[in-house]
Design an enzyme around this catalytic site. Structure first.
Site, short mmCIF file in Angstrom:
data_model
loop_
_atom_site.label_atom_id
_atom_site.label_comp_id
_atom_site.label_asym_id
_atom_site.label_seq_id
_atom_site.Cartn_x
_atom_site.Cartn_y
_atom_site.Cartn_z
N TYR A 8 -2.19 -1.33 9.85
CA TYR A 8 -1.99 -1.68 8.58
C TYR A 8 -0.71 -1.46 7.86
O TYR A 8 -0.32 -2.38 7.21
CB TYR A 8 -3.36 -0.98 8.11
CG TYR A 8 -3.46 -1.11 6.44
CD1 TYR A 8 -3.88 -2.41 5.89
CD2 TYR A 8 -3.15 -0.13 5.62
CE1 TYR A 8 -4.28 -2.54 4.73
CE2 TYR A 8 -3.46 -0.20 4.08
CZ TYR A 8 -3.91 -1.63 3.72
OH TYR A 8 -4.33 -1.73 2.31
N SER B 52 0.88 -1.01 0.01
CA SER B 52 -0.02 -0.13 -0.04
C SER B 52 1.05 1.10 0.09
O SER B 52 1.99 1.23 0.62
CB SER B 52 -0.87 -0.06 1.32
OG SER B 52 -1.46 1.33 1.33
#
Ligand SMILES: NC(=O)c1ccc[n+]([C@@H]2O[C@H](COP(=O)([O-])OP(=O)(O)OC[C@H]3O[C@@H](n4cnc5c(N)ncnc54)[C@H](OP(=O)(O)O)[C@@H]3O)[C@@H](O)[C@H]2O)c1
Length: 252
Positions: free
Chosen positions: A161, A148
């Site tokens: 995350y 990401s």
């Protein structure tokens, strides 16, 4: 150099497993690879109806697709997924590992249960899927993991995350070297904000507008934007290896 549609040695159609094929990005990646002539195993976890829709859309368009359920963190279920794909198609050339979860909170308040859940799905899941891929992929193959852009963008609330996606980057770069002599590339794509259910979850319109405007292109990414890069890495992009590719419209 291997062609995007056939296996180098057998000349048979290439075969891909797309984990999270029932999800926002995985759906379009599955459809895109199938449109490139690749037979696709659409993997899902809890949404068989979504996976079936994706597989039907592929077969309706003349492509080849099947579905398979597995928890990506469960090594036995993932082994069954790969064994079934090999049995059905004779081998596996491409693994696109999109399955992942995102739970957001400032670090001070982050539930450790949520951290453990993300760790299990995103890190253990990547390990388990990459282990099977490393053991089974044919020459000329490609592994595409999902990182990401938040690993570098460092948005508040993303610590847990982003930490799991930093681990995906490390796994990707090291596995690429461990594949020496196998003619298998290992890369990760790191999307920016991309219009999928995972991204929209819990965000108000003001937040969505702000995130869309951060890119010089002044829009959110689409699953099609991401699938374009995946199709390149899964097919003709043989000289790109051990990289984390930021696919985010230039957001910084
Ligand atoms: N969307 C974004 O803005 C964005 C940005 C950067 C990175 N990413 C990354 O891109 C990837 C795809 O994201 P997305 O937006 O397409 O997410 P999504 O729409 O929420 O899809 C997530 C997929 O992961 C599967 N999944 C979740 N937990 C699983 C488990 N334990 N075992 C197996 N499968 C599991 C889901 O399966 P079921 O639905 O069948 O349960 C679903 O297919 C993720 O790795 C995400 O972190 C997304």
């Amino acid at each position: 150099m291997s062609s995007p549609t056939t296996n180098t040695s057998s000349g048979d159609p290439r075969v891909a497993i797309v984990t999270g094929g029932s999800g926002g990005i995985g759906r379009v990646v599955s459809q895109r690879l199938a449109a490139d002539g690749i037979s696709v195993v659409v993997h899902y976890a809890g949404n068989p109806a979504h996976a079936e829709e994706v597989a039907s859309s592929i077969t309706d368009a003349g492509g080849s697709a099947s579905i398979f359920q597995a928890d990506v963190a469960d090594e036995h279920q993932v082994e069954d997924l790969f064994a079934s794909a090999e049995e059905q198609h004779g081998g596996i050339d491409v693994v696109v590992h999109t399955a992942g979860i995102m739970l957001l909170s400032p670090l001070a308040e982050l539930s450790l249960d949520d951290l453990d859940r993300m760790h299990r799905t995103n890190i253990r899941g990547t390990f388990v899927v990459n282990q099977q891929a490393a053991r089974r992929l044919r020459r000329g193959g490609a592994i595409v993991n999902f990182s990401s852009s938040v690993v570098k963008l460092a948005f508040p609330t993303y610590t847990g995350y982003a930490a799991t996606k930093g681990a995906v980057d490390a796994i990707t770069m090291i596995l690429a070297k461990e594949m020496r002599g196998r003619d298998i590339t290992v890369n990760a794509v790191a999307p920016g904000p991309t219009a999928t259910p995972l991204f929209f979850e819990g965000k108000d319109q003001a937040t969505l507008d702000r995130l869309a405007n951060m890119s010089p292109t002044q829009r959110l990414g689409t699953p099609e934007d991401i699938a374009e890069t995946v199709a390149f890495l899964a097919g003709p992009g043989r000289w790109v290896n051990g990289q984390v590719i930021y696919v985010n419209g230039g957001i910084a």
